[in-house]
Design a protein around this motif. Structure first.
Motif, PDB file in Angstrom:
ATOM      1  N   ILE A 249      66.559   7.310   5.494  1.00  0.00           N
ATOM      2  CA  ILE A 249      66.882   8.681   5.108  1.00  0.00           C
ATOM      3  C   ILE A 249      68.007   8.680   4.085  1.00  0.00           C
ATOM      4  O   ILE A 249      67.875   9.231   2.997  1.00  0.00           O
ATOM      5  N   LEU A 250      69.121   8.055   4.442  1.00  0.00           N
ATOM      6  CA  LEU A 250      70.244   7.869   3.522  1.00  0.00           C
ATOM      7  C   LEU A 250      71.064   6.692   4.050  1.00  0.00           C
ATOM      8  O   LEU A 250      71.748   6.829   5.068  1.00  0.00           O
ATOM      9  N   PRO A 251      70.980   5.543   3.403  1.00  0.00           N
ATOM     10  CA  PRO A 251      71.700   4.364   3.896  1.00  0.00           C
ATOM     11  C   PRO A 251      73.194   4.649   4.049  1.00  0.00           C
ATOM     12  O   PRO A 251      73.788   5.368   3.239  1.00  0.00           O
ATOM     13  N   THR A 252      73.799   4.089   5.075  1.00  0.00           N
ATOM     14  CA  THR A 252      75.202   4.351   5.360  1.00  0.00           C
ATOM     15  C   THR A 252      76.099   3.982   4.180  1.00  0.00           C
ATOM     16  O   THR A 252      77.054   4.705   3.861  1.00  0.00           O
ATOM     17  N   LYS A 253      75.805   2.880   3.527  1.00  0.00           N
ATOM     18  CA  LYS A 253      76.619   2.464   2.383  1.00  0.00           C
ATOM     19  C   LYS A 253      76.601   3.529   1.291  1.00  0.00           C
ATOM     20  O   LYS A 253      77.636   3.813   0.669  1.00  0.00           O
ATOM     21  N   VAL A 254      75.433   4.139   1.071  1.00  0.00           N
ATOM     22  CA  VAL A 254      75.315   5.199   0.069  1.00  0.00           C
ATOM     23  C   VAL A 254      76.035   6.451   0.552  1.00  0.00           C
ATOM     24  O   VAL A 254      76.738   7.132  -0.211  1.00  0.00           O
ATOM     25  N   LEU A 255      75.864   6.776   1.817  1.00  0.00           N
ATOM     26  CA  LEU A 255      76.525   7.957   2.383  1.00  0.00           C
ATOM     27  C   LEU A 255      78.038   7.869   2.196  1.00  0.00           C
ATOM     28  O   LEU A 255      78.682   8.846   1.777  1.00  0.00           O
ATOM     29  N   ILE A 256      78.610   6.718   2.495  1.00  0.00           N
ATOM     30  CA  ILE A 256      80.055   6.537   2.363  1.00  0.00           C
ATOM     31  C   ILE A 256      80.477   6.647   0.900  1.00  0.00           C
ATOM     32  O   ILE A 256      81.514   7.249   0.577  1.00  0.00           O
ATOM     33  N   GLU A 257      79.673   6.118   0.004  1.00  0.00           N
ATOM     34  CA  GLU A 257      80.004   6.188  -1.420  1.00  0.00           C
ATOM     35  C   GLU A 257      79.939   7.631  -1.923  1.00  0.00           C
ATOM     36  O   GLU A 257      80.774   8.053  -2.739  1.00  0.00           O
ATOM     37  N   VAL A 258      78.966   8.390  -1.445  1.00  0.00           N
ATOM     38  CA  VAL A 258      78.890   9.805  -1.808  1.00  0.00           C
ATOM     39  C   VAL A 258      80.144  10.527  -1.335  1.00  0.00           C
ATOM     40  O   VAL A 258      80.755  11.320  -2.070  1.00  0.00           O
ATOM     41  N   ALA A 259      80.545  10.280  -0.089  1.00  0.00           N
ATOM     42  CA  ALA A 259      81.742  10.931   0.444  1.00  0.00           C
ATOM     43  C   ALA A 259      82.997  10.489  -0.304  1.00  0.00           C
ATOM     44  O   ALA A 259      83.923  11.283  -0.505  1.00  0.00           O
ATOM     45  N   ARG A 260      83.020   9.245  -0.718  1.00  0.00           N
ATOM     46  CA  ARG A 260      84.199   8.744  -1.428  1.00  0.00           C
ATOM     47  C   ARG A 260      84.344   9.376  -2.799  1.00  0.00           C
ATOM     48  O   ARG A 260      85.438   9.773  -3.211  1.00  0.00           O
ATOM     49  N   THR A 261      83.218   9.489  -3.531  1.00  0.00           N
ATOM     50  CA  THR A 261      83.267   9.974  -4.916  1.00  0.00           C
ATOM     51  C   THR A 261      83.210  11.487  -5.026  1.00  0.00           C
ATOM     52  O   THR A 261      83.583  12.047  -6.055  1.00  0.00           O
ATOM     53  N   LEU A 262      82.731  12.171  -3.980  1.00  0.00           N
ATOM     54  CA  LEU A 262      82.638  13.637  -3.964  1.00  0.00           C
ATOM     55  C   LEU A 262      81.982  14.185  -5.233  1.00  0.00           C
ATOM     56  O   LEU A 262      82.595  14.928  -6.012  1.00  0.00           O
ATOM     57  N   PRO A 263      80.725  13.824  -5.474  1.00  0.00           N
ATOM     58  CA  PRO A 263      80.039  14.318  -6.681  1.00  0.00           C
ATOM     59  C   PRO A 263      79.947  15.841  -6.688  1.00  0.00           C
ATOM     60  O   PRO A 263      79.584  16.457  -5.692  1.00  0.00           O
ATOM     61  N   ARG A 264      80.294  16.449  -7.812  1.00  0.00           N
ATOM     62  CA  ARG A 264      80.322  17.904  -7.914  1.00  0.00           C
ATOM     63  C   ARG A 264      79.055  18.489  -8.510  1.00  0.00           C
ATOM     64  O   ARG A 264      78.796  19.690  -8.387  1.00  0.00           O
ATOM     65  N   THR A 265      78.268  17.657  -9.176  1.00  0.00           N
ATOM     66  CA  THR A 265      77.044  18.137  -9.809  1.00  0.00           C
ATOM     67  C   THR A 265      75.868  17.255  -9.399  1.00  0.00           C
ATOM     68  O   THR A 265      76.053  16.151  -8.876  1.00  0.00           O
ATOM     69  N   ALA A 266      74.670  17.767  -9.655  1.00  0.00           N
ATOM     70  CA  ALA A 266      73.472  16.991  -9.351  1.00  0.00           C
ATOM     71  C   ALA A 266      73.462  15.692 -10.154  1.00  0.00           C
ATOM     72  O   ALA A 266      73.041  14.637  -9.656  1.00  0.00           O
ATOM     73  N   ARG A 267      73.945  15.761 -11.392  1.00  0.00           N
ATOM     74  CA  ARG A 267      73.983  14.552 -12.220  1.00  0.00           C
ATOM     75  C   ARG A 267      74.937  13.521 -11.622  1.00  0.00           C
ATOM     76  O   ARG A 267      74.627  12.320 -11.581  1.00  0.00           O
ATOM     77  N   ASP A 268      76.104  13.983 -11.156  1.00  0.00           N
ATOM     78  CA  ASP A 268      77.063  13.056 -10.547  1.00  0.00           C
ATOM     79  C   ASP A 268      76.466  12.411  -9.290  1.00  0.00           C
ATOM     80  O   ASP A 268      76.636  11.211  -9.051  1.00  0.00           O
TER      81      ASP A 268
END
Length: 400
Positions: A249-268
């Motif tokens: 669904i969403l690998p934990t490593k990716v989930l943590i990276e998303v939370a770390r970077t806090l993307p503000r846009t769909a492109r980010d």
């Protein structure tokens, strides 16, 4: 070397109904000696690590393949009275015992052939390698990572599963003889009992929370933690509803990276390494989850939990407490020497974490004030009697 691609008695049919479970129980009860047991699971595809196939072999019976998925309560009612409190032989027991415990199955005594190989000093302890070395038989392998929840199961998968227990009884007997000749059989028995006891109270999967995710400790800001929590809760809900592995669904490593970077846009968000950016629906869906978290009341955002102060890092230990670190290093070197002498991996003689804890407590921490306290300290870290007997003299000599 003999190639064994299918069981010598043929591929057993899969038993999957309550009446077939009752028949299997009756047949197994008529056999003699220990039971060789293995499981096939699908944790890379399904939400949890439950068994989708259970392989059992016993002398006088042969091999049985059982599919508990469609009738787990009936499976337990039929098989538990026959299997529980019996002697089991398993290869790498710690990986199979939880899923068997979820089925209400518990050994009375255990023999772990993989751990036996480690204690005996084997260089390679996977099942195929040990079978090849001891019996000059090459097992056909290669389906361990398949989706064992799919039905029907292909014939070559079933052959693979049956071969996992084909020679397991003989392997157990041979390893017991080897350990006995090396004077290690009693040590092995203590290890096997420890594994059995640590699984004896398991009745289901252990509960976890978003804070249990690997890497979450790297998140320091409340906003990052709020996003991680919301992503985890959403992912968990989907995984449970769909009976799907969270990694799909969403690998934990990716989930943590998303939370770390806090993307503000769909492109980010699409630029986050590992994120399924090609699926626009995924970008939109997870973007909404992030927005929900970041737009929530900041007063509800979680705060970073600092772990209780424990041992310093090795670098800090060496810099700030050089004499203590020197004694720890000496103890570690002596245990490494003992490992080479006994041909047992160091970590099986004493867990590295236990060695560090005892060394710190006896030198810098001052919780262990006398050599007489060392055995109790080791025991508090779940060291077994044979480990205490071997390592206490070393620790006493080097730490005090």
């Amino acid at each position: 070397m003999t190639d064994l691609t299918t069981p010598r008695g043929g591929i057993p049919r899969v038993l999957a109904t309550p009446s077939e479970f009752a028949e299997a129980a009756s047949v197994l009860a008529s056999g003699q000696g220990p039971l060789a047991i293995d499981t096939e699971r699908a944790s890379g595809f399904r939400y949890d690590d439950r068994a989708f196939l259970v392989q059992i072999r016993r002398r006088g019976v042969g091999t049985l393949l059982l599919d508990p998925e469609g009738a787990r309560p009936e499976f337990t009612r039929a098989l538990a009275p026959v299997l529980n409190e019996q002697d089991w032989i398993i290869h790498a027991a710690a990986s199979d015992l939880p899923s068997l415990a979820w089925l209400g199955l518990y050994p009375g005594a255990l023999f772990d052939t993989e751990l036996a190989g480690r204690l005996a000093g084997f260089d390679h302890v996977n099942l195929a390698a040990m079978i090849a070395m001891l019996f000059d038989v090459h097992l056909a392998k290669g389906h361990g990572a398949e989706d064992w929840s799919q039905r029907p199961l292909p014939e070559d998968w079933l052959a693979y599963a049956a071969l996992d227990v084909e020679l397991l009884l003989e392997l157990g007997d041979t390893m017991a003889e080897i350990l006995d000749a090396q004077g290690k059989l009693e040590w092995a028995a203590q290890e096997f009992e420890y594994i059995r006891a640590t699984h004896a109270e398991i009745t289901g999967p252990a509960e976890s929370t978003w804070r249990d995710m690997k890497g979450v400790s790297s998140l320091t800001r409340p906003e990052q933690l709020a996003v991680a929590r919301e992503l985890w809760m959403t992912r968990e809900s989907i995984a449970v509803a769909d009976d799907r592995a969270v990694s799909r669904i969403l690998p934990t490593k990716v989930l943590i990276e998303v939370a770390r970077t806090l993307p503000r846009t769909a492109r980010d968000l699409a630029r986050v390494k590992g994120f399924p950016a090609r699926r626009r629906s995924a970008v939109r869906f997870w973007g909404e989850v992030i927005e929900r978290a970041t737009s929530s009341d900041p007063r509800t955002w979680p705060k970073r939990e600092r772990p209780p102060r424990g041992l310093p890092s090795r670098q800090a230990w060496a810099n700030e407490h050089p004499e203590s670190f020197e004694r720890f290093s000496a103890a570690r070197a002596h245990i490494d020497d003992l490992s080479a002498e006994l041909e047992i991996p160091t970590e099986n003689i004493l867990k590295p974490a236990t060695l560090r804890a005892v060394s710190w407590a006896a030198t810098a921490g001052r919780q262990v004030r006398s050599p007489l306290d060392v055995p109790d300290m080791l025991r508090s870290h779940e060291a077994r009697d044979w480990q205490i007997e071997l390592t206490s003299p070393i620790l006493t000599e080097t730490l005090f």
